[in-house]
Design a protein around this motif. Structure first.
Motif, mmCIF file in Angstrom:
data_model
loop_
_atom_site.group_PDB
_atom_site.id
_atom_site.type_symbol
_atom_site.label_atom_id
_atom_site.label_comp_id
_atom_site.label_asym_id
_atom_site.label_seq_id
_atom_site.Cartn_x
_atom_site.Cartn_y
_atom_site.Cartn_z
ATOM 1 N N MET A 1 78.581 19.011 43.112
ATOM 2 C CA MET A 1 79.218 17.750 44.111
ATOM 3 C C MET A 1 79.262 16.786 43.608
ATOM 4 O O MET A 1 78.362 15.653 42.724
ATOM 5 C CB MET A 1 78.007 18.336 45.647
ATOM 6 N N LYS A 2 80.500 15.900 43.474
ATOM 7 C CA LYS A 2 80.691 14.652 42.909
ATOM 8 C C LYS A 2 80.358 13.508 43.657
ATOM 9 O O LYS A 2 80.399 13.468 44.951
ATOM 10 C CB LYS A 2 82.595 14.619 42.709
ATOM 11 N N LYS A 3 79.297 12.684 43.286
ATOM 12 C CA LYS A 3 78.903 11.604 43.863
ATOM 13 C C LYS A 3 79.367 11.046 44.764
ATOM 14 O O LYS A 3 80.946 10.926 44.244
ATOM 15 C CB LYS A 3 77.588 11.327 43.279
ATOM 16 N N LYS A 4 79.104 9.948 45.723
ATOM 17 C CA LYS A 4 80.390 8.834 46.237
ATOM 18 C C LYS A 4 80.420 7.621 45.540
ATOM 19 O O LYS A 4 79.171 7.642 45.083
ATOM 20 C CB LYS A 4 79.621 8.697 47.242
ATOM 21 N N ALA A 5 81.912 7.384 45.549
ATOM 22 C CA ALA A 5 82.335 5.498 45.257
ATOM 23 C C ALA A 5 80.515 4.643 45.597
ATOM 24 O O ALA A 5 81.539 5.057 46.724
ATOM 25 C CB ALA A 5 82.572 5.456 43.940
ATOM 26 N N VAL A 6 80.170 4.152 45.535
ATOM 27 C CA VAL A 6 79.736 2.659 46.136
ATOM 28 C C VAL A 6 79.980 1.465 45.861
ATOM 29 O O VAL A 6 80.533 0.586 46.829
ATOM 30 C CB VAL A 6 78.290 2.660 46.186
ATOM 31 N N ILE A 7 80.865 1.419 44.496
ATOM 32 C CA ILE A 7 81.616 0.242 44.614
ATOM 33 C C ILE A 7 82.616 0.644 43.540
ATOM 34 O O ILE A 7 82.602 2.130 42.564
ATOM 35 C CB ILE A 7 81.119 -1.240 43.526
ATOM 36 N N GLU A 8 83.780 0.380 44.001
ATOM 37 C CA GLU A 8 85.168 1.356 43.211
ATOM 38 C C GLU A 8 86.315 -0.620 42.562
ATOM 39 O O GLU A 8 86.346 -0.667 43.785
ATOM 40 C CB GLU A 8 86.291 1.184 44.283
ATOM 41 N N LEU A 9 86.263 -0.724 41.706
ATOM 42 C CA LEU A 9 87.583 -1.928 41.436
ATOM 43 C C LEU A 9 89.032 -1.101 40.840
ATOM 44 O O LEU A 9 88.439 -0.440 39.351
ATOM 45 C CB LEU A 9 86.400 -2.777 40.452
ATOM 46 N N SER A 10 88.881 -1.609 41.190
ATOM 47 C CA SER A 10 90.411 -0.857 40.711
ATOM 48 C C SER A 10 91.448 -1.778 40.003
ATOM 49 O O SER A 10 92.051 -3.177 40.804
ATOM 50 C CB SER A 10 91.415 -0.036 41.694
#
Lengths: 243, 211
Positions: A1-10
């Motif tokens: 299962m893919k882990k959840k992103a806690v930081i997302e910089l886009s």
């Protein structure tokens, strides 16, 4: 299962006058991982983390921490969110007019309603986790650089954050102390199950601690992968980091 | 910051009273007006010289200390650390210092004025054989509510200016340790100028109301 992103910089953009520091920079930090961000001095690593924690505003792009877009948060919501982030500054940034105990109590007194006894116990636990319980009543000026870095780490940990950001954790330390700090970071990750973003140009530190790495070059996330993938790359720009 | 400035303010006030009385005495004697000495000294000190001199001393002592402390916290990222930990550094560091300076300066000025009058009384006692009781009787007879109130009100503004400028310069200091020195220095220079401007405005407004 893919882990959840806690930081997302886009797609982050940040410039100072005519100098573009970040140009379409992207980064995701997933739950429980140690992500190392490497880049040359002056490449914009510190600017990026200042934008990340809201100390600086980006020109364009989005920053999400624990699923919340920080540009849309009110100041009190941002302050609340920041309690989930521990930050280890390059120069430790201990409050020099306070003792070690007061430095550690400072975030606790502001963000939790513990009894004196509980506060004391949490301070002692944090100091023990960095191996410096005997320094509790000393002033930061009485400590060595390595000890200051450990106390700063204890302070970053005291609110039991979900994310820890390390800004050049081994810079300015001798190799033995640097190794001790790296081991400490690994122990902390194991004990508290934090997600860590480590900004460094110390290849040894990156090799030991990283699950994944991103290279920041010309304001962009130039390359990503694990240490071995990047270290064996044929790209001269990537190879230059590992010489 | 108030208790740490008390000795400096007391010594300054005492010497101010001594010197002012010693310097004024020959001139007043020349005109046969030496009996006016307590009235003249008390009105000059309470209305003008005391507040301005003590505010200037505090601008040097407190303003520079605030500028240097916040400047040093800024360049060593302590202010950033505070902000990142979810504490508003403006409220924690700036508001408290401005409030402290605003509240403490009037108290320091009152103490400084009183000590200056003691200094003056000592000279009058030694040179003019005027008893302390007579001296202070004349002082309290000469001083009116209209001397005390505007002088005290303006010291709140002086304190506010000292705190505000010190915090502003320190909080916005840049460029490493050189920046800290610059912040501390410019806090004193700018506050000193601002104090004279505020004093002029205060005297101007007082003049409109009372004369």
């Amino acid at each position: 299962m893919k882990k959840k992103a806690v930081i997302e910089l886009s797609h982050l953009y940040k410039s100072f006058g005519t100098t573009d520091v970040l140009k379409d920079f992207n980064l995701n930090l997933f739950e429980g991982e140690n992500l190392v961000l490497m880049g040359k001095s002056g490449s914009g690593k510190s600017v990026m983390i200042k934008c990340l924690v809201g100390l600086m505003e980006v020109d364009k792009g989005s920053i999400k921490i624990l699923g919340k877009d920080i540009s849309k948060l009110k100041q009190n919501e941002l302050d609340e969110l920041r309690t989930n982030i521990g930050f280890l500054f390059q120069g430790s940034a201990l409050y020099d007019s306070m003792t070690v105990r007061e430095n550690l109590e400072f975030p606790l007194r502001r963000h939790s309603h513990n009894t004196e006894k509980k506060t004391e116990a949490l301070v002692k636990e944090a100091l023990e986790s960095v191996g410096l319980p005997e320094t509790i009543d000393l002033m930061p000026a009485e400590l060595s650089g390595g000890m200051q870095r450990r106390i700063a780490l204890a302070r970053a940990l005291i609110l039991k954050p979900k994310i820890i950001i390390y800004d050049e954790p081994t810079t300015g330390l001798d190799p033995i102390t640097a190794k001790e700090i790296i081991l400490l970071m690994m122990n902390i990750q194991e004990k508290y199950a934090t997600s860590s973003l480590i900004i460094t140009h110390d290849v040894d530190c990156a090799r030991v601690i990283s699950n994944r790495m991103i290279l920041l070059l010309d304001g962009k996330d130039y390359a990503g992968g694990n240490f071995n993938e990047l270290a064996s790359s044929k790209d001269p720009k990537i190879k230059a980091f590992f010489k | 910051m108030g208790n740490k400035s008390l000795l400096l303010v007391s010594v300054t006030g005492f010497i101010l009273g001594l010197v002012f009385t010693l310097q004024s005495r020959p001139t007043l004697m020349e005109f046969g007006a030496v009996s006016w000495m307590p009235s003249m000294i008390s009105i000059s000190i309470v209305r003008e010289i005391g507040p301005v001199i003590i505010a200037l001393i505090c601008a040097g002592r407190i303003g520079s200390s605030i500028g240097a402390e916040l400047g040093s916290m800024k360049v060593t990222e302590q202010i950033d650390a505070m902000e990142v930990s979810g504490t508003n550094p403006f409220k924690f560091l700036v508001v408290t210092r401005i409030l402290a300076a605003t509240c403490m300066l009037p108290i320091l000025v009152i103490i400084g004025d009183f000590v200056a009058l003691i200094g003056s009384a000592i000279i009058e006692n030694a040179k003019g054989d005027v008893s302390f009781l007579l001296y202070f009787n004349q002082v309290f007879e000469a001083l009116k509510f209209t001397d005390l109130l505007p002088a005290t009100i303006k010291t709140f503004f002086f304190g506010f200016a000292i705190g505000l400028v010190g915090c502003f310069k320190g909080y916005n200091s840049k460029k490493g340790t050189a920046g800290v020195g610059k912040a501390s220095n410019s806090a004193v220079v700018f506050t000193s100028m601002l104090l004279f401007v505020l004093d002029f405005i205060a005297v101007f407004i007082t003049d409109i109301f009372y004369n």
